[in-house]
Design a protein around this motif. Structure first.
Motif, PDB file in Angstrom:
ATOM      1  N   ASN A 247       0.848  -1.192   0.000  1.00 36.68           N
ATOM      2  CA  ASN A 247       0.000   0.000   0.000  1.00 36.68           C
ATOM      3  C   ASN A 247       0.882   1.238   0.000  1.00 36.68           C
ATOM      4  O   ASN A 247       1.768   1.382   0.853  1.00 36.68           O
ATOM      5  CB  ASN A 247      -0.904   0.016   1.234  1.00 36.68           C
ATOM      6  CG  ASN A 247      -1.795  -1.209   1.305  1.00 36.68           C
ATOM      7  OD1 ASN A 247      -2.430  -1.567   0.329  1.00 36.68           O
ATOM      8  ND2 ASN A 247      -1.826  -1.854   2.464  1.00 36.68           N
ATOM      9  N   LEU A 248       0.642   2.129  -0.945  1.00 39.30           N
ATOM     10  CA  LEU A 248       1.386   3.382  -1.038  1.00 39.30           C
ATOM     11  C   LEU A 248       0.443   4.522  -0.662  1.00 39.30           C
ATOM     12  O   LEU A 248      -0.577   4.741  -1.327  1.00 39.30           O
ATOM     13  CB  LEU A 248       1.939   3.602  -2.451  1.00 39.30           C
ATOM     14  CG  LEU A 248       3.257   2.900  -2.805  1.00 39.30           C
ATOM     15  CD1 LEU A 248       3.120   1.381  -2.710  1.00 39.30           C
ATOM     16  CD2 LEU A 248       3.727   3.316  -4.192  1.00 39.30           C
ATOM     17  N   GLY A 258       3.249  21.449  -3.887  1.00 40.14           N
ATOM     18  CA  GLY A 258       3.322  20.242  -4.701  1.00 40.14           C
ATOM     19  C   GLY A 258       4.154  19.121  -4.125  1.00 40.14           C
ATOM     20  O   GLY A 258       4.184  18.026  -4.693  1.00 40.14           O
ATOM     21  N   GLN A 259       4.846  19.336  -2.998  1.00 42.55           N
ATOM     22  CA  GLN A 259       5.663  18.262  -2.432  1.00 42.55           C
ATOM     23  C   GLN A 259       4.797  17.282  -1.652  1.00 42.55           C
ATOM     24  O   GLN A 259       3.822  17.662  -1.020  1.00 42.55           O
ATOM     25  CB  GLN A 259       6.756  18.820  -1.523  1.00 42.55           C
ATOM     26  CG  GLN A 259       7.879  19.517  -2.258  1.00 42.55           C
ATOM     27  CD  GLN A 259       9.043  19.845  -1.353  1.00 42.55           C
ATOM     28  OE1 GLN A 259       9.235  19.244  -0.294  1.00 42.55           O
ATOM     29  NE2 GLN A 259       9.846  20.818  -1.763  1.00 42.55           N
ATOM     30  N   ARG A 260       5.182  16.010  -1.680  1.00 47.64           N
ATOM     31  CA  ARG A 260       4.432  14.972  -0.980  1.00 47.64           C
ATOM     32  C   ARG A 260       5.382  13.865  -0.529  1.00 47.64           C
ATOM     33  O   ARG A 260       6.434  13.652  -1.130  1.00 47.64           O
ATOM     34  CB  ARG A 260       3.335  14.401  -1.874  1.00 47.64           C
ATOM     35  CG  ARG A 260       3.842  13.811  -3.180  1.00 47.64           C
ATOM     36  CD  ARG A 260       2.727  13.746  -4.217  1.00 47.64           C
ATOM     37  NE  ARG A 260       3.110  12.997  -5.410  1.00 47.64           N
ATOM     38  CZ  ARG A 260       3.777  13.514  -6.430  1.00 47.64           C
ATOM     39  NH1 ARG A 260       4.145  14.792  -6.395  1.00 47.64           N
ATOM     40  NH2 ARG A 260       4.070  12.776  -7.496  1.00 47.64           N
ATOM     41  N   ILE A 261       4.982  13.179   0.526  1.00 44.17           N
ATOM     42  CA  ILE A 261       5.723  12.023   1.016  1.00 44.17           C
ATOM     43  C   ILE A 261       4.905  10.778   0.702  1.00 44.17           C
ATOM     44  O   ILE A 261       3.708  10.724   0.987  1.00 44.17           O
ATOM     45  CB  ILE A 261       5.983  12.112   2.530  1.00 44.17           C
ATOM     46  CG1 ILE A 261       6.839  13.334   2.845  1.00 44.17           C
ATOM     47  CG2 ILE A 261       6.679  10.852   3.032  1.00 44.17           C
ATOM     48  CD1 ILE A 261       7.128  13.499   4.341  1.00 44.17           C
ATOM     49  N   VAL A 262       5.547   9.798   0.098  1.00 41.63           N
ATOM     50  CA  VAL A 262       4.901   8.515  -0.188  1.00 41.63           C
ATOM     51  C   VAL A 262       5.457   7.493   0.793  1.00 41.63           C
ATOM     52  O   VAL A 262       6.677   7.280   0.852  1.00 41.63           O
ATOM     53  CB  VAL A 262       5.154   8.060  -1.638  1.00 41.63           C
ATOM     54  CG1 VAL A 262       4.498   6.706  -1.898  1.00 41.63           C
ATOM     55  CG2 VAL A 262       4.611   9.107  -2.622  1.00 41.63           C
ATOM     56  N   VAL A 263       4.564   6.887   1.575  1.00 41.06           N
ATOM     57  CA  VAL A 263       4.947   5.916   2.590  1.00 41.06           C
ATOM     58  C   VAL A 263       4.370   4.552   2.210  1.00 41.06           C
ATOM     59  O   VAL A 263       3.221   4.450   1.785  1.00 41.06           O
ATOM     60  CB  VAL A 263       4.432   6.326   3.987  1.00 41.06           C
ATOM     61  CG1 VAL A 263       4.946   5.363   5.051  1.00 41.06           C
ATOM     62  CG2 VAL A 263       4.843   7.755   4.307  1.00 41.06           C
ATOM     63  N   VAL A 264       5.163   3.505   2.369  1.00 41.53           N
ATOM     64  CA  VAL A 264       4.779   2.163   1.934  1.00 41.53           C
ATOM     65  C   VAL A 264       4.548   1.275   3.152  1.00 41.53           C
ATOM     66  O   VAL A 264       5.370   1.218   4.072  1.00 41.53           O
ATOM     67  CB  VAL A 264       5.873   1.551   1.039  1.00 41.53           C
ATOM     68  CG1 VAL A 264       5.446   0.166   0.539  1.00 41.53           C
ATOM     69  CG2 VAL A 264       6.170   2.468  -0.141  1.00 41.53           C
ATOM     70  N   THR A 265       3.434   0.554   3.143  1.00 39.68           N
ATOM     71  CA  THR A 265       3.130  -0.402   4.207  1.00 39.68           C
ATOM     72  C   THR A 265       2.586  -1.685   3.585  1.00 39.68           C
ATOM     73  O   THR A 265       2.227  -1.722   2.403  1.00 39.68           O
ATOM     74  CB  THR A 265       2.084   0.159   5.196  1.00 39.68           C
ATOM     75  OG1 THR A 265       0.879   0.479   4.475  1.00 39.68           O
ATOM     76  CG2 THR A 265       2.595   1.403   5.897  1.00 39.68           C
ATOM     77  N   ALA A 266       2.513  -2.718   4.396  1.00 36.84           N
ATOM     78  CA  ALA A 266       1.916  -3.995   3.980  1.00 36.84           C
ATOM     79  C   ALA A 266       1.019  -4.478   5.104  1.00 36.84           C
ATOM     80  O   ALA A 266       1.220  -4.140   6.280  1.00 36.84           O
ATOM     81  CB  ALA A 266       2.998  -5.037   3.682  1.00 36.84           C
TER      82      ALA A 266
END
Length: 302
Positions: A247-248, A258-266
């Motif tokens: 999941n992103l 316009g800046q963003r942080i993409v965090v990855v989980t499972a």
């Protein structure tokens, strides 16, 4: 990006993608000479004059009011993201040409602190053009372990997620099962950025490069689809730890345009979570993965 033609191109493409039955118009079986709705049909649905609507499509009228744009959005059955994009395009068409080379984007100190706070969860900071401004150790290992981990600190060499998805073999293989979905998400986000930042020469150069180098990008770009995703799930295949369903999630960076942080989980307790944990423990290197696996086997047989 031609600001004056952007609005007309969007209207023409979205009009061509609708059939009369989609908007409640009766089709009497006549042979239609255009794909989708005719101009007069859309003008009638929106409650505007045909000649005025025609000038909008041709880029000859640049003064569409918010009320007219909202009426066109309803007639075209646009969602909220697409409606906002329509307004962005209209505003862009009225601007004088102020294109200038802006200073390179950077991840601020507080953003870097937030990035570190995610710990072993993969996380990356993206700019408005989808350039990678920063990543944590596991974010680098997941998305671009084949690249220099310090490369985001070099503004002229930074990886760009759109360029990676369409032109980088490693990234295409990473998303091998869900690559079309990922590619369309990337194009949709770039469409939004182009509407919001029509005077950005770096963004225009990126779009031009991808259009020339990738027929797949050129085809998707011509569809004028926009997407703004806050949560997406992709099947990913990492060369070191195998297949995962991840999941992103996207978090906007306050006070940074316009800046963003993409965090990855499972999902907890799944093989994907175990693989992600292995990648974090191993540091994203083949030797590290072997060491962690060997330690796990030794512990299991002790």
């Amino acid at each position: 990006m031609n600001k004056k033609s952007g609005l007309g191109e969007f209207l023409r493409m979205r009009r061509s993608q609708l059939q009369p039955a989609d908007v409640g118009l009766r089709d009497f079986g006549e042979r239609r000479r255009v794909s989708g709705l005719r101009r007069d049909e859309l003008a009638q649905l929106a409650g505007v004059g045909l000649s005025y609507y025609t000038r909008l499509e041709q880029g000859l009228s640049l003064n569409a009011s918010p009320e007219v744009l909202d009426a066109l959005a309803r007639a075209l059955d646009l969602d909220e993201v697409e409606r906002a994009h329509l307004h962005d395009l209209a505003r862009a068409s009225r601007r004088t040409d102020t294109r200038r080379r802006s200073a390179p984007e950077r991840a601020g100190d507080t953003t870097q602190q937030l990035l570190a706070a995610f710990g072993d969860a993969p996380a990356i900071v993206l700019g408005r053009r989808s350039d990678v401004l920063a990543w944590n150790r596991t974010g680098h290992a997941l998305f671009a372990g084949h690249l220099d981990p310090d490369i985001p600190n070099q503004p002229d060499q930074r990886p760009n997620t759109a360029r990676l998805v369409f032109l980088d073999a490693h990234t295409r293989d990473l998303y091998r099962e869900d690559w079309p979905k990922k590619a369309r998400d990337v194009v949709g986000k770039l469409r939004l950025a182009a509407g919001q930042h029509p005077d950005d020469p770096r963004l225009a150069a990126l779009i031009g490069e991808l259009t020339m180098k990738s027929p797949e990008f050129a085809s998707m770009w011509s569809e004028h689809r926009v997407r703004k995703w806050d949560l997406a799930t992709y099947r990913m295949h990492h060369p070191l730890v195998g297949s995962m369903r991840l999941n992103l999630q996207t978090l906007n960076v306050p006070q940074e345009d316009g800046q963003r942080i993409v965090v990855v989980t499972a999902e907890a307790g799944t093989g994907s979570a175990a693989a992600l944990s292995l990648l974090a423990q191993a540091g994203g290197t083949p030797s590290g993965v072997r060491s962690v696996r060997q330690a796990a086997r030794t512990e299991a047989t002790a």
